[in-house]
Motif scaffolding. Structure first.
Motif, PDB file in Angstrom:
ATOM      1  N   PRO A  15       0.906  -1.244   0.067  1.00 40.12           N
ATOM      2  CA  PRO A  15       0.005  -0.032  -0.016  1.00 40.12           C
ATOM      3  C   PRO A  15       0.639   1.331  -0.267  1.00 40.12           C
ATOM      4  N   HIS A  16       1.794   1.430   0.814  1.00 37.57           N
ATOM      5  CA  HIS A  16       2.507   2.527   1.153  1.00 37.57           C
ATOM      6  C   HIS A  16       4.331   2.283   0.901  1.00 37.57           C
ATOM      7  N   LEU A  17       5.035   3.307   0.819  1.00 35.46           N
ATOM      8  CA  LEU A  17       6.271   3.138   0.729  1.00 35.46           C
ATOM      9  C   LEU A  17       7.159   2.767   2.076  1.00 35.46           C
ATOM     10  N   SER A  34      13.270  -9.453  -6.970  1.00 34.62           N
ATOM     11  CA  SER A  34      11.794  -9.378  -7.063  1.00 34.62           C
ATOM     12  C   SER A  34      11.400  -8.075  -7.145  1.00 34.62           C
ATOM     13  N   HIS A  35       9.991  -7.746  -7.307  1.00 36.58           N
ATOM     14  CA  HIS A  35       9.550  -6.262  -7.418  1.00 36.58           C
ATOM     15  C   HIS A  35       8.414  -6.145  -6.344  1.00 36.58           C
ATOM     16  N   VAL A  36       8.764  -4.835  -5.865  1.00 41.29           N
ATOM     17  CA  VAL A  36       7.722  -4.200  -5.003  1.00 41.29           C
ATOM     18  C   VAL A  36       6.951  -3.134  -5.346  1.00 41.29           C
ATOM     19  N   LEU A  37       5.760  -3.269  -5.605  1.00 41.18           N
ATOM     20  CA  LEU A  37       5.003  -2.405  -6.426  1.00 41.18           C
ATOM     21  C   LEU A  37       4.201  -1.595  -5.067  1.00 41.18           C
ATOM     22  N   THR A  38       4.292  -0.300  -5.075  1.00 38.21           N
ATOM     23  CA  THR A  38       3.660   0.400  -4.118  1.00 38.21           C
ATOM     24  C   THR A  38       2.531   1.263  -4.708  1.00 38.21           C
ATOM     25  N   VAL A  39       1.401   1.106  -4.506  1.00 34.93           N
ATOM     26  CA  VAL A  39       0.166   1.538  -4.912  1.00 34.93           C
ATOM     27  C   VAL A  39       0.183   3.105  -4.519  1.00 34.93           C
ATOM     28  N   PHE A  40       0.177   3.615  -3.322  1.00 33.36           N
ATOM     29  CA  PHE A  40      -0.037   5.040  -2.984  1.00 33.36           C
ATOM     30  C   PHE A  40       1.445   5.661  -2.882  1.00 33.36           C
ATOM     31  N   ALA A  41       2.042   5.809  -4.291  1.00 32.13           N
ATOM     32  CA  ALA A  41       3.401   6.369  -4.069  1.00 32.13           C
ATOM     33  C   ALA A  41       3.239   7.757  -4.811  1.00 32.13           C
ATOM     34  N   GLY A  42       2.301   8.320  -5.111  1.00 29.24           N
ATOM     35  CA  GLY A  42       2.228   9.586  -5.867  1.00 29.24           C
ATOM     36  C   GLY A  42       2.396  10.487  -4.970  1.00 29.24           C
ATOM     37  N   ALA A  43       3.089  11.911  -5.617  1.00 24.73           N
ATOM     38  CA  ALA A  43       3.539  13.119  -5.048  1.00 24.73           C
ATOM     39  C   ALA A  43       2.180  13.995  -4.807  1.00 24.73           C
ATOM     40  N   PRO A  84      11.677  -1.344  -7.131  1.00 23.90           N
ATOM     41  CA  PRO A  84      10.607  -0.695  -6.992  1.00 23.90           C
ATOM     42  C   PRO A  84       9.774  -0.346  -8.326  1.00 23.90           C
ATOM     43  N   VAL A  85       8.267  -0.516  -8.038  1.00 22.90           N
ATOM     44  CA  VAL A  85       7.358   0.100  -8.892  1.00 22.90           C
ATOM     45  C   VAL A  85       6.457   0.898  -8.302  1.00 22.90           C
ATOM     46  N   TRP A  86       6.450   1.995  -8.725  1.00 21.47           N
ATOM     47  CA  TRP A  86       5.509   2.943  -8.063  1.00 21.47           C
ATOM     48  C   TRP A  86       4.291   3.425  -8.918  1.00 21.47           C
ATOM     49  N   LEU A  87       3.256   3.271  -8.480  1.00 15.59           N
ATOM     50  CA  LEU A  87       1.975   3.761  -9.111  1.00 15.59           C
ATOM     51  C   LEU A  87       1.649   5.336  -8.573  1.00 15.59           C
ATOM     52  N   SER A  88       1.044   5.972  -9.330  1.00 12.20           N
ATOM     53  CA  SER A  88       0.960   7.552  -8.835  1.00 12.20           C
ATOM     54  C   SER A  88      -0.131   7.834  -7.859  1.00 12.20           C
TER      55      SER A  88
END
Length: 248
Positions: A15-17, A34-43, A84-88
Motif C-alpha cells: 500500500p505505502h512506501l 523481485s519487485h515491490v509495487l507500491t500503490v500509493f506512491a504519488g506526490a 521498486p515499482v511506483w503507482l501514482s
C-alpha cells in the motif's frame, strides 16, 4: 499442510512506501530481483501543505515528504536486491482516494509486465488504504491467470485484536480459502533490519518500540478460490410398512 513450490521472482503489492519491507523483508531478502509495487506512491500538489503525519516525520511539506520516501524506498529495496515499482495514486492522508476499479486496472498491466512466480497482497488490516489495496488485489486474483497468490499479514496492524480474524471471515464469505503457508526460503532478520532502517523518516514518527512488530516472524496465507462441494447421490427412500401393505 501442502508445501509451497520453490519461488524465484516475487511481486509484493505494498500500500505505502514501507509496508512491503515491513511485512515481507525476510522473504524478499531470499528472493533477489523481485519487485515491490507500491500503490500509493504519488506526490501531492503543493497546495496540500503539510499533514500531521508528515510533520511528525520531520518534514516541512508533504511534497518534500514523498520525495524523501522515494529515496528511502529505493535504498531499502536495494539492500534486499529488490526493484521498486511506483503507482501514482495518492496516500489517503492527502485527501484524494482512488476507486477500487482504478487500482485494479493499474495493477493488471504491472502484473503482466513482471510475470512473477507469486503475487503477495496485504491482508488489508485497519488502514483504509490497506483495505482498498486488498480489495483490488482480491478482484484481480479472481480474474487473473497468475497461479500463486499469497496474503501477508500487515506488520504493525496485525497485532490489533480481532482484525486478522475478521479478514479471514470475509475471505471465506467471498469464496476464497486462506491456508497458512510457509515459503521454502526466507532471508535473515539482520537483512530485513537493515532494509527497515532505511525508512528513517517513518521510524522517527513511530518512535522507540513503535515498529517492533517488524522484527516478529513474517506470516503468509495461500489464497485459492473455494470450490463448491460435489453433491452426493441421494438414495431412494425405503418403502414404509404401510406402502408395502398397500402393494399387497
Amino acid at each position: 499442510m501442502p508445501a509451497l513450490p520453490a519461488l524465484q521472482h516475487l511481486l509484493v503489492v505494498s500500500p505505502h512506501l514501507d509496508d512491503g519491507v515491513f511485512s515481507c523483508g525476510q522473504l524478499l531478502a531470499a528472493h533477489p530481483h523481485s519487485h515491490v509495487l507500491t500503490v500509493f506512491a504519488g506526490a501531492p500538489a503543493a497546495e496540500v501543505g503539510l499533514t500531521p503525519w508528515d510533520a511528525q516525520c520531520g518534514f516541512d511539506s508533504s511534497e518534500q515528504a514523498v520525495a524523501a520516501r522515494h529515496v528511502e524506498d529505493r535504498e531499502a529495496l536495494a539492500r534486499l536486491g529488490a526493484k521498486p515499482v511506483w503507482l501514482s495514486f495518492l496516500d489517503g492522508q492527502y485527501g484524494s482516494t482512488p476507486g477500487c476499479d482504478e487500482i485494479e486496472a493499474a495493477l493488471r498491466p504491472a502484473l503482466d509486465a513482471v510475470r512473477p512466480d507469486a503475487v503477495l497482497m496485504p491482508m488489508g488490516l485497519f488502514h483504509s488504504d490497506h483495505a482498498l489495496v486488498h480489495e483490488a488485489c482480491e478482484r484481480l486474483m479472481k480474474r487473473s491467470s497468475a497461479g500463486l497468490w499469497l496474503a501477508y499479514e500487515d506488520a504493525l496492524y496485525r497485532r490489533m485484536p480481532g482484525l486478522l480474524q475478521q479478514r479471514l471471515t470475509l475471505l471465506t464469505r467471498h469464496g476464497i480459502c486462506a491456508t497458512p503457508a510457509t515459503p521454502q526460503r526466507t532471508g535473515t532478520l539482520a537483512a530485513k533490519r537493515r532494509a527497515v532502517e532505511a525508512y528513517a523518516s517513518q521510524l522517527r514518527a513511530f518512535g522507540d518500540g513503535g515498529y517492533a512488530d517488524t522484527e516478529a516472524p513474517e506470516r503468509y496465507w495461500q489464497l485459492t478460490q473455494a470450490t463448491a462441494p460435489k453433491p452426493r447421490g441421494r438414495r431412494a427412500p425405503s418403502a414404509t410398512a404401510e406402502e408395502v401393505h398397500d402393494a399387497d
